[in-house]
Write a protein that holds these residues in place. Structure first.
Motif, PDB file in Angstrom:
ATOM      1  N   MET A 189       7.921   5.531   3.752  1.00 17.90           N
ATOM      2  CA  MET A 189       6.682   5.140   3.087  1.00 17.90           C
ATOM      3  C   MET A 189       5.563   6.164   3.291  1.00 17.90           C
ATOM      4  SD  MET A 189       7.007   2.096   1.497  1.00 17.90           S
ATOM      5  CE  MET A 189       5.384   1.340   1.393  1.00 17.90           C
ATOM      6  N   VAL A 190       5.526   6.791   4.447  1.00 21.38           N
ATOM      7  CA  VAL A 190       4.389   7.665   4.775  1.00 21.38           C
ATOM      8  C   VAL A 190       4.716   9.148   4.640  1.00 21.38           C
ATOM      9  CG1 VAL A 190       3.442   5.967   6.382  1.00 21.38           C
ATOM     10  CG2 VAL A 190       4.904   7.773   7.258  1.00 21.38           C
ATOM     11  N   ARG A 191       5.908   9.458   4.139  1.00 15.96           N
ATOM     12  CA  ARG A 191       6.378  10.854   4.152  1.00 15.96           C
ATOM     13  C   ARG A 191       5.390  11.821   3.509  1.00 15.96           C
ATOM     14  NH1 ARG A 191       9.424  14.267   0.818  1.00 15.96           N
ATOM     15  NH2 ARG A 191      10.788  15.690   1.972  1.00 15.96           N
ATOM     16  N   THR A 192       4.867  11.474   2.345  1.00 17.01           N
ATOM     17  CA  THR A 192       4.026  12.437   1.621  1.00 17.01           C
ATOM     18  C   THR A 192       2.528  12.279   1.902  1.00 17.01           C
ATOM     19  OG1 THR A 192       3.923  10.991  -0.306  1.00 17.01           O
ATOM     20  CG2 THR A 192       5.698  12.628  -0.263  1.00 17.01           C
ATOM     21  N   THR A 193       2.164  11.259   2.662  1.00 19.32           N
ATOM     22  CA  THR A 193       0.737  11.053   2.952  1.00 19.32           C
ATOM     23  C   THR A 193       0.330  11.578   4.321  1.00 19.32           C
ATOM     24  OG1 THR A 193       1.226   8.803   3.742  1.00 19.32           O
ATOM     25  CG2 THR A 193       0.489   9.045   1.442  1.00 19.32           C
ATOM     26  N   ARG A 194       1.224  11.450   5.312  1.00 17.77           N
ATOM     27  CA  ARG A 194       0.871  11.774   6.692  1.00 17.77           C
ATOM     28  C   ARG A 194       0.400  13.212   6.915  1.00 17.77           C
ATOM     29  NH1 ARG A 194       5.913   9.863  10.123  1.00 17.77           N
ATOM     30  NH2 ARG A 194       5.395  11.795  11.147  1.00 17.77           N
ATOM     31  N   PRO A 195       0.978  14.189   6.220  1.00 20.92           N
ATOM     32  CA  PRO A 195       0.546  15.566   6.537  1.00 20.92           C
ATOM     33  C   PRO A 195      -0.961  15.760   6.441  1.00 20.92           C
ATOM     34  CG  PRO A 195       2.504  15.611   5.149  1.00 20.92           C
ATOM     35  CD  PRO A 195       2.069  14.174   5.224  1.00 20.92           C
ATOM     36  N   PHE A 196      -1.606  15.097   5.491  1.00 23.43           N
ATOM     37  CA  PHE A 196      -3.033  15.359   5.263  1.00 23.43           C
ATOM     38  C   PHE A 196      -3.911  14.732   6.341  1.00 23.43           C
ATOM     39  CE2 PHE A 196      -0.861  15.563   1.139  1.00 23.43           C
ATOM     40  CZ  PHE A 196      -1.024  16.921   0.934  1.00 23.43           C
ATOM     41  N   ASN A 197      -3.386  13.765   7.075  1.00 28.98           N
ATOM     42  CA  ASN A 197      -4.151  13.239   8.210  1.00 28.98           C
ATOM     43  C   ASN A 197      -4.171  14.244   9.348  1.00 28.98           C
ATOM     44  OD1 ASN A 197      -2.875  10.767   6.710  1.00 28.98           O
ATOM     45  ND2 ASN A 197      -4.741  10.027   7.701  1.00 28.98           N
ATOM     46  N   LEU A 248     -13.138  -1.197   1.074  1.00 26.42           N
ATOM     47  CA  LEU A 248     -12.882  -0.188   2.088  1.00 26.42           C
ATOM     48  C   LEU A 248     -11.475  -0.363   2.634  1.00 26.42           C
ATOM     49  CD1 LEU A 248     -16.142  -0.166   4.266  1.00 26.42           C
ATOM     50  CD2 LEU A 248     -15.476   1.496   2.511  1.00 26.42           C
ATOM     51  N   GLY A 249     -10.798   0.756   2.831  1.00 27.75           N
ATOM     52  CA  GLY A 249      -9.568   0.791   3.599  1.00 27.75           C
ATOM     53  C   GLY A 249      -9.760   1.766   4.737  1.00 27.75           C
ATOM     54  N   SER A 250      -8.720   1.977   5.501  1.00 28.27           N
ATOM     55  CA  SER A 250      -8.747   3.034   6.517  1.00 28.27           C
ATOM     56  C   SER A 250      -7.418   3.760   6.436  1.00 28.27           C
ATOM     57  CB  SER A 250      -8.961   2.458   7.915  1.00 28.27           C
ATOM     58  OG  SER A 250      -7.810   1.747   8.322  1.00 28.27           O
ATOM     59  N   ASP A 251      -7.411   5.024   6.875  1.00 34.43           N
ATOM     60  CA  ASP A 251      -6.249   5.873   6.632  1.00 34.43           C
ATOM     61  C   ASP A 251      -5.990   6.752   7.847  1.00 34.43           C
ATOM     62  OD1 ASP A 251      -4.460   7.859   5.575  1.00 34.43           O
ATOM     63  OD2 ASP A 251      -5.115   7.316   3.559  1.00 34.43           O
ATOM     64  N   THR A 252      -4.898   6.441   8.569  1.00 29.82           N
ATOM     65  CA  THR A 252      -4.477   7.236   9.722  1.00 29.82           C
ATOM     66  C   THR A 252      -3.225   8.044   9.401  1.00 29.82           C
ATOM     67  OG1 THR A 252      -5.398   5.508  11.147  1.00 29.82           O
ATOM     68  CG2 THR A 252      -3.898   7.085  12.192  1.00 29.82           C
ATOM     69  N   GLY A 253      -2.405   7.481   8.484  1.00 27.83           N
ATOM     70  CA  GLY A 253      -1.199   8.195   8.051  1.00 27.83           C
ATOM     71  C   GLY A 253      -0.911   7.975   6.572  1.00 27.83           C
ATOM     72  N   GLY A 254      -1.861   7.321   5.894  1.00 31.01           N
ATOM     73  CA  GLY A 254      -1.670   7.040   4.463  1.00 31.01           C
ATOM     74  C   GLY A 254      -2.129   5.649   4.070  1.00 31.01           C
ATOM     75  N   SER A 255      -2.819   4.967   4.950  1.00 33.59           N
ATOM     76  CA  SER A 255      -3.106   3.543   4.774  1.00 33.59           C
ATOM     77  C   SER A 255      -4.108   3.203   3.674  1.00 33.59           C
ATOM     78  CB  SER A 255      -3.591   2.938   6.099  1.00 33.59           C
ATOM     79  OG  SER A 255      -2.511   2.805   6.979  1.00 33.59           O
ATOM     80  N   ILE A 256      -4.777   4.196   3.100  1.00 34.96           N
ATOM     81  CA  ILE A 256      -5.537   3.987   1.863  1.00 34.96           C
ATOM     82  C   ILE A 256      -4.667   4.383   0.673  1.00 34.96           C
ATOM     83  CG2 ILE A 256      -7.443   4.893   0.458  1.00 34.96           C
ATOM     84  CD1 ILE A 256      -9.078   5.105   3.087  1.00 34.96           C
ATOM     85  N   ARG A 257      -4.040   5.544   0.770  1.00 34.85           N
ATOM     86  CA  ARG A 257      -3.343   6.125  -0.389  1.00 34.85           C
ATOM     87  C   ARG A 257      -2.044   5.395  -0.708  1.00 34.85           C
ATOM     88  NH1 ARG A 257      -2.730  11.394   2.368  1.00 34.85           N
ATOM     89  NH2 ARG A 257      -3.274  10.111   4.165  1.00 34.85           N
ATOM     90  N   ILE A 258      -1.361   4.861   0.292  1.00 35.61           N
ATOM     91  CA  ILE A 258      -0.099   4.150   0.019  1.00 35.61           C
ATOM     92  C   ILE A 258      -0.362   2.854  -0.750  1.00 35.61           C
ATOM     93  CG2 ILE A 258       1.895   3.008   1.072  1.00 35.61           C
ATOM     94  CD1 ILE A 258       1.662   5.159   3.326  1.00 35.61           C
ATOM     95  N   PRO A 259      -1.257   1.975  -0.294  1.00 33.78           N
ATOM     96  CA  PRO A 259      -1.540   0.786  -1.113  1.00 33.78           C
ATOM     97  C   PRO A 259      -2.160   1.117  -2.464  1.00 33.78           C
ATOM     98  CG  PRO A 259      -2.925   0.830   0.853  1.00 33.78           C
ATOM     99  CD  PRO A 259      -1.909   1.895   1.019  1.00 33.78           C
ATOM    100  N   ALA A 260      -2.935   2.188  -2.536  1.00 33.16           N
ATOM    101  CA  ALA A 260      -3.475   2.592  -3.837  1.00 33.16           C
ATOM    102  C   ALA A 260      -2.325   2.930  -4.782  1.00 33.16           C
ATOM    103  CB  ALA A 260      -4.415   3.783  -3.673  1.00 33.16           C
ATOM    104  N   ALA A 261      -1.363   3.715  -4.296  1.00 29.21           N
ATOM    105  CA  ALA A 261      -0.230   4.101  -5.140  1.00 29.21           C
ATOM    106  C   ALA A 261       0.626   2.889  -5.507  1.00 29.21           C
ATOM    107  CB  ALA A 261       0.613   5.149  -4.415  1.00 29.21           C
TER     108      ALA A 261
END
Lengths: 67, 466
Positions: B402-410, B167-180
């Motif tokens: 780091m969060v540029r492309t992930t944050r919008p979806f939050n 499990l991760g958690s994601d407020t601005g990309g915190s799952i998707r950034i480490p996954a990438a």
């Protein structure tokens, strides 16, 4: 463009929250926050008088896939 | 790793099949995980605590369920009643959780085995994996590079093959950034899809609970267990949960994938752009129709997301920041200071805008497409040294990139799935994101799994350093 200043930031952080901040750092915060405040102010021109935060959940439901 | 215990399974779904056919046992899976955790830990620092004996005991008495006998480990912000949950901060080094997180309860109920707690950015407040309290997490592909964060240990432990999922958690990309960054799959579900009860809050309007795993199919297997309503989470939604595993096994031919023009593809590293172009071509080959889409102003969304994040995080931390200012990393402390100076009306307008902005985005992105494809990260995975904000105090610059492309979806509350799609010029992984309509995780899983059936990137494994 409305701006915050270092004195206002220092008053909020130290006077309300009890968090010490230098004059220089307060100035940085004022600049950063002013950019955000201005961005929201511009975006909020599209808001209707009746808009409220809870409407977001209805938008999610309305855009969910139809199964 | 040839002298280590081998359980004969490298993915969660393989392990389930091996267990079902008697080719392996929960004992063997747990021993494999413990051996790998101990071997990798000096190189990547993925674990805050390894509960080896507890896991062995659980393996001897497996519970029935969809994940029976599967060893997992989770970001150290999922509370388990009576157990220390550090949340990546010295302030909680001895803090004992009063409740058990809903997601852990569901995984326990499905028979999964909890191997321990994983590293994270302090208070989930960073995107790199640096941590002044428990040490930095290092990327298994090259320990000189970051894992991404804040679910740093989750990305590292899955990529290193220690656990099948985390499990991760994601407020601005915190799952998707480490996954990438680590070359694994990671899903940020729709806001309200997975209960956040018993998970440490970062910014309550944006926080999402989700899995990282080696394959999209494995992500589906975990989502099948953790998704669904929970009365204890006020944002939880009563929306039916589809069969995610069936979606993962379904052909994607005939689906429509939108490629946004402009913003998301601006400022890409050349090798990242090449990998994304190749991914787009793969979707075309498997019968997915790829179409251009034009999105509304994303910079505006980033501003709104930033206001909500820093204001809510600052609100949560204000008292501790006053009482323990020296217990925070300077970069995190500084960003949270900003949140205390945001006017209330600005914060509330950012929330009031969320409905109309999301409506506009959904209409533009999904009226003619099942999902859109965007980069996971714009640049190559950076080194730990060049992103050590405690030394440079370039926190804002590093974090923003780091969060540029992930944050919008939050801010938009939409589901987004990170899928590995190659390696960049520096030898570190590259990933893309698939984002979809609210509660359309199954469509993302269907597309992502179909892509993985046509590619081999998810089968690549980092070598244990000598």
């Amino acid at each position: 463009m409305a701006t915050l200043d270092a004195a206002a930031v220092k008053a909020v952080l130290e006077g309300i929250h009890g968090i010490a901040v230098t004059e220089a750092r307060a100035g940085e915060i004022a600049r950063d926050v002013t950019v955000l405040v201005e961005g929201v102010r511009k975006a909020s021109a599209r808001l209707a008088f009746e808009d409220e935060p809870q409407a977001f959940r209805a938008v999610l439901a309305a855009n969910a896939p139809r199964s | 790793m040839t002298d280590m215990p081998q359980a004969g399974a490298e993915t969660l779904t393989d392990a389930l099949a091996a267990l079902a056919h008697g080719r392996t046992t929960a004992d063997a899976l747990v021993e494999q995980a413990i051996a790998r955790a101990e071997a990798w830990q000096p190189h990547i620092n993925a674990f805050i605590r390894l509960d080896a004996e507890e896991a062995r005991a659980a393996a001897r008495q497996p519970r029935p369920g969809a994940l029976s006998g599967i060893p997992l480990a989770h970001k150290d912000m999922y509370y388990r009643q009576g157990r220390v949950s550090t949340c990546g901060t010295a302030l909680r080094r001895d803090w004992v959780a009063p409740v058990t997180a809903a997601a852990l309860e569901r995984l326990d109920g499905a028979g999964a085995i909890d191997l321990g707690t994983l590293t994270m950015n302090e208070w989930a407040g960073g995107a790199t994996g640096h941590n002044i309290h428990f040490g930095d997490t290092a990327n298994p592909w090259n320990p000189a590079h970051v894992t991404g964060g804040s679910s740093a240990g989750s990305g590292a432990a899955v990529a290193a093959g220690i656990v099948f999922a985390a499990l991760g958690s994601d407020t601005g990309g915190s799952i998707r950034i480490p996954a990438a960054c680590c070359g694994v799959a990671g899903l940020k579900p729709t806001m309200g899809r997975v209960s956040r009860y018993g998970a440490m809050p970062r910014a309550w309007s944006l926080d999402c609970v989700g899995p990282l795993a080696r394959t999209v199919e494995d992500v589906a297997a975990v989502m099948a267990v953790i998704a669904g309503p929970d009365a204890r989470d006020p944002t939880s939604e009563e929306v039916p949960v589809p069969d995610y595993l069936a979606a993962a096994r379904e052909d994607a031919a005939g689906m429509v994938l939108g490629i946004p023009e402009g913003w998301f593809f601006d400022d890409l590293a050349p090798s990242v752009a090449t990998a994304l172009e190749a991914a787009r071509a793969v979707f075309g080959r498997i019968g997915v129709r790829v179409v251009p889409v034009r999105l509304p102003d994303i910079d505006r969304i980033l501003t709104l997301q930033a206001v909500v994040t820093v204001t809510e995080a600052a609100t949560i931390h204000a008292r501790m920041m006053a009482e323990h200012p020296g217990a925070y990393a300077s970069g995190l402390f500084g960003r949270q200071q900003n949140g205390l100076a945001i006017p209330a009306a600005t914060y509330l307008d950012a929330l009031r805008l969320r409905g109309p902005v999301t409506q506009e985005f959904c209409a533009a992105a999904f009226d003619g497409a099942d999902a859109i494809l965007v980069p996971g990260l714009s640049g190559e995975v950076p080194t730990r040294a060049e992103t050590n904000v405690e030394l440079s105090f370039e926190y804002s610059t590093v974090h923003t990139r780091m969060v540029r492309t992930t944050r919008p979806f939050n801010y938009l509350g939409l589901p987004a799935l990170s899928v590995p799609c190659g390696f960049s010029a520096n030898g570190l992984p590259v990933g893309f994101q698939l984002a979809g309509r609210p509660f359309a995780e199954a469509a993302l899983i269907r597309l992502g799994a179909a892509y993985q059936r046509a590619t081999e990137w998810h089968r690549q494994r980092p070598a244990l350093p000598a």
